[in-house]
Design an enzyme around this catalytic site. Structure first.
Site, PDB file in Angstrom:
ATOM      1  N   ARG A 207      10.311   5.592  -0.977  1.00  0.00           N
ATOM      2  CA  ARG A 207      10.430   6.258  -2.219  1.00  0.00           C
ATOM      3  C   ARG A 207      11.431   4.908  -3.206  1.00  0.00           C
ATOM      4  O   ARG A 207      11.901   4.962  -4.406  1.00  0.00           O
ATOM      5  CB  ARG A 207      11.524   7.065  -1.765  1.00  0.00           C
TER       6      ARG A 207
ATOM      7  N   PHE B 256      -3.993   7.022  -4.736  1.00  0.00           N
ATOM      8  CA  PHE B 256      -2.597   7.231  -3.720  1.00  0.00           C
ATOM      9  C   PHE B 256      -1.600   6.155  -4.218  1.00  0.00           C
ATOM     10  O   PHE B 256      -2.065   5.352  -3.711  1.00  0.00           O
ATOM     11  CB  PHE B 256      -2.551   7.881  -2.476  1.00  0.00           C
ATOM     12  N   VAL B 257      -0.533   6.736  -4.158  1.00  0.00           N
ATOM     13  CA  VAL B 257       1.095   5.865  -4.584  1.00  0.00           C
ATOM     14  C   VAL B 257       1.903   5.933  -4.387  1.00  0.00           C
ATOM     15  O   VAL B 257       2.615   7.224  -4.361  1.00  0.00           O
ATOM     16  CB  VAL B 257       0.577   5.400  -6.487  1.00  0.00           C
TER      17      VAL B 257
ATOM     18  N   ASP C 207       6.648   8.652  -2.599  1.00  0.00           N
ATOM     19  CA  ASP C 207       6.881   8.595  -1.032  1.00  0.00           C
ATOM     20  C   ASP C 207       4.883   8.950   0.019  1.00  0.00           C
ATOM     21  O   ASP C 207       4.440   9.503  -1.108  1.00  0.00           O
ATOM     22  CB  ASP C 207       7.924   9.547   0.137  1.00  0.00           C
TER      23      ASP C 207
ATOM     24  N   GLY D 176      10.808  13.821  -5.806  1.00  0.00           N
ATOM     25  CA  GLY D 176       9.454  11.949  -6.276  1.00  0.00           C
ATOM     26  C   GLY D 176       9.713  11.956  -7.731  1.00  0.00           C
ATOM     27  O   GLY D 176      10.523  10.261  -7.775  1.00  0.00           O
TER      28      GLY D 176
ATOM     29  N   ASP E 137      -0.822  15.483 -10.744  1.00  0.00           N
ATOM     30  CA  ASP E 137      -1.788  15.219  -9.803  1.00  0.00           C
ATOM     31  C   ASP E 137      -2.653  16.506  -9.824  1.00  0.00           C
ATOM     32  O   ASP E 137      -3.876  15.967 -10.849  1.00  0.00           O
ATOM     33  CB  ASP E 137      -1.632  14.957  -7.545  1.00  0.00           C
TER      34      ASP E 137
ATOM     35  N   LYS F 251      -2.911  11.264 -12.931  1.00  0.00           N
ATOM     36  CA  LYS F 251      -3.668  11.227 -12.623  1.00  0.00           C
ATOM     37  C   LYS F 251      -5.420  11.949 -13.146  1.00  0.00           C
ATOM     38  O   LYS F 251      -4.857  13.069 -14.265  1.00  0.00           O
ATOM     39  CB  LYS F 251      -3.758  11.751 -10.328  1.00  0.00           C
TER      40      LYS F 251
ATOM     41  N   GLU G 189       8.629  15.144 -14.045  1.00  0.00           N
ATOM     42  CA  GLU G 189       7.398  14.799 -13.216  1.00  0.00           C
ATOM     43  C   GLU G 189       7.457  13.591 -12.906  1.00  0.00           C
ATOM     44  O   GLU G 189       7.046  12.861 -13.769  1.00  0.00           O
ATOM     45  CB  GLU G 189       6.834  14.908 -13.395  1.00  0.00           C
ATOM     46  N   ASP G 190       7.337  13.355 -11.112  1.00  0.00           N
ATOM     47  CA  ASP G 190       7.310  11.789 -10.961  1.00  0.00           C
ATOM     48  C   ASP G 190       5.731  11.685 -11.170  1.00  0.00           C
ATOM     49  O   ASP G 190       5.459  10.497 -12.142  1.00  0.00           O
ATOM     50  CB  ASP G 190       7.334  11.566  -9.405  1.00  0.00           C
TER      51      ASP G 190
END
Ligand code: IMP
Length: 175
Positions: free
Chosen positions: A165, A152-153, A159, A45, A103, A131, A99-100
């Site tokens: 992506r 959720f994104v 993805d 990600g 969560d 998040k 990190e992307d």
């Protein structure tokens, strides 16, 4: 915008992402002055974020990649596959994980614990998105781009079942 069975709406435009990436890079350039950090983007990600961020890093640095997976569809499974990939020696390194999105924080916590146990000098993280669950846990993420609730994104590396992506903006799932 549709991906498989889900509908998404644009929530963070590419120009906002780019401004944020520049400001994160500026802070990192300042904080790591005189050091030779090892950047560890977490695949898959974070590939796009890492690429844009690293282009604005003006430090002498190393870049290596790690990979873990805890997601299936749109929910964290809580089951982590192990860290693979980092061939660099981690001993006495100043490591910055890229990190992307954080969560539940399970992924990042596991990576940070593992790196510390391998003798890194310092271990910090930069996450483009964070998040609510990670905020509640007070998980230490030194640099954060945007705070989200629990939506959720997708897009900008993120993805949904492997799709989305390549999108340059970030989209959130429409309920
Ligand atoms: P955590 O272990 O629950 O913090 O999950 C972190 C990983 O799950 C991230 O590195 C992403 O790969 C994935 N992930 C978490 N939230 C989302 C999302 O909203 N969209 C896509 N992937 C996500």
């Amino acid at each position: 915008m549709k991906l498989k069975d889900l509908t998404f709406r644009k929530t963070i435009a590419a120009n906002k992402i780019s401004t944020k990436v520049s400001s994160l890079a500026k802070q990192i350039n300042h904080d790591y002055q005189g050091k030779t950090p090892l950047f560890l983007p977490v695949l898959n990600g974070s590939f796009m974020f890492a690429s844009d961020l690293l282009k604005e890093i003006n430090l002498t640095c190393r870049v290596s990649f790690v990979k873990v997976a805890s997601y299936s569809g749109t929910a964290s499974t809580g089951q982590l596959k192990t860290l693979i990939g980092h061939e660099e020696s981690l001993f006495n390194q100043d490591i910055l994980i890229i990190e992307d999105i954080v969560d539940t924080g399970l992924t990042l916590q596991k990576i940070m614990d593992e790196l510390r146990s391998l003798g890194a000098r310092s271990v910090e993280a930069v996450a483009l998105l964070r998040k609510q669950p990670a905020r509640e846990k007070n998980l230490e993420v030194k640099y954060v781009g945007f705070d989200l609730e629990t939506e959720f994104v997708v897009g900008y590396g993120l993805d949904y079942d492997g799709l989305g992506r390549n999108l340059t903006d970030i989209y959130k799932k429409v309920e």
